[in-house]
Design a protein around this motif. Structure first.
Motif, PDB file in Angstrom:
ATOM      1  N   LYS A  32     -79.938   0.242 -25.453  1.00 28.21           N
ATOM      2  CA  LYS A  32     -81.442  -0.196 -25.558  1.00 28.21           C
ATOM      3  C   LYS A  32     -82.042  -0.207 -24.073  1.00 28.21           C
ATOM      4  O   LYS A  32     -82.726  -1.040 -23.361  1.00 28.21           O
ATOM      5  N   ALA A  33     -81.927   1.143 -23.513  1.00 26.52           N
ATOM      6  CA  ALA A  33     -82.384   1.458 -22.411  1.00 26.52           C
ATOM      7  C   ALA A  33     -82.043   0.858 -21.076  1.00 26.52           C
ATOM      8  O   ALA A  33     -82.625   0.851 -20.012  1.00 26.52           O
ATOM      9  N   HIS A  34     -80.776   0.286 -21.171  1.00 28.59           N
ATOM     10  CA  HIS A  34     -80.232  -0.293 -20.047  1.00 28.59           C
ATOM     11  C   HIS A  34     -79.010   0.460 -19.757  1.00 28.59           C
ATOM     12  O   HIS A  34     -78.132   0.985 -20.745  1.00 28.59           O
ATOM     13  N   CYS A  35     -78.167   0.393 -18.641  1.00 25.60           N
ATOM     14  CA  CYS A  35     -76.838   1.007 -18.341  1.00 25.60           C
ATOM     15  C   CYS A  35     -75.899  -0.028 -17.826  1.00 25.60           C
ATOM     16  O   CYS A  35     -76.395  -0.996 -17.520  1.00 25.60           O
ATOM     17  N   PHE A  36     -74.712   0.294 -18.396  1.00 28.51           N
ATOM     18  CA  PHE A  36     -73.657  -0.841 -18.234  1.00 28.51           C
ATOM     19  C   PHE A  36     -72.290  -0.004 -18.032  1.00 28.51           C
ATOM     20  O   PHE A  36     -72.090   0.594 -18.364  1.00 28.51           O
TER      21      PHE A  36
END
Length: 250
Positions: free
Chosen positions: A118-122
């Motif tokens: 969702k357009a975030h990096c983890f």
């Protein structure tokens, strides 16, 4: 005439090829968006400002810097600017003021080892540390302990990073990970550490937070994620893995 063979030339050529290959490999691990048609104008504090480099070299400079969010590039002059994450500027050293009139922006994607959702990096860090140390490690990477905003996100994080066949039987003490929620300031009022906002969405385990042992609640101020996707409150000094989050998009 005596022929003299210069042994340094093959060496220099091999080193040159190795450097090109290293840059190429770094870029394979990091994607960049295509620039827009609008040329940027303005000035800001930046990570670096170099002249006379190729776009590939420019991208590699940002790819190897965890606090570089995007690059601005001028194809005519070969000027390359690396922009930091705006919410971490106050914690970074050696930033320089730079104007960027007439430059194109290339947005960096998730770095090597990080996964996108969702357009975030983890990033799941397997080191076992306290909540406080986990926060510091994420901060050094210009990221923060993950803030979960939906059931979909909670389940994705758990299934991606925690739910493994090697997990032990007790889900409270096997395959768990720190997230950013805590109630350190006001007991029972949980907030996300980085954004300093109240938890709008929660996914507590049915027995949590400390519902079976309410007398322990005051000593369990930090939240960790269980492999089921449920949340648990725990003493902040407990040694746990942790998940960092960063957002590259605007």
């Amino acid at each position: 005439m005596k022929f003299v063979y210069n042994l340094t030339k093959p060496y220099i050529f091999v080193v040159y090829l190795f450097n090109i290959w290293s840059v190429f490999c770094k870029l394979l691990d990091t994607s960049y968006s295509k620039p827009g048609d609008i040329k940027l104008t303005g000035s800001a504090l930046v990570k670096f400002d170099v002249q006379g480099v190729s776009l590939v070299h420019c991208g590699s400079l940002c790819s190897e810097d965890e606090c570089c969010k995007e690059v601005l590039y001028n194809a005519t002059s070969g000027r390359c600017i690396g922009s930091p994450f705006s919410d971490f500027k106050s914690t970074l050293n050696n930033l320089v003021e730079a104007s960027y009139d007439g430059m194109s922006k290339y947005q960096k994607g998730c770095e090597s080892g990080w996964l996108e959702f969702k357009a975030h990096c983890f990033l799941h860090v397997l080191d076992l540390v306290s909540w406080y140390d986990a926060k510091l490690v994420c901060k050094k990477k210009c990221s923060y302990l993950v803030e979960i905003n939906s059931l979909e996100e909670s389940n994705w994080l758990a299934s991606t990073f925690l739910d493994k066949v090697t997990c032990g039987a007790d889900e409270f003490f096997s395959c768990t990970s720190w997230i950013g929620g805590n109630d350190m300031n006001v007991e029972g009022s949980y907030v996300w550490d980085h954004s300093n906002t109240s938890l709008v969405y929660t996914n507590w385990h049915p027995q949590e937070p400390s519902l079976l042992h309410p007398s322990d609640a005051s000593t369990r101020d930090c939240i960790d994620l269980l492999r089921s996707g449920r949340w648990n409150d725990r003493p902040c000094l407990y040694s746990n893995t942790f998940i960092c989050e960063k957002k590259f998009g605007d």
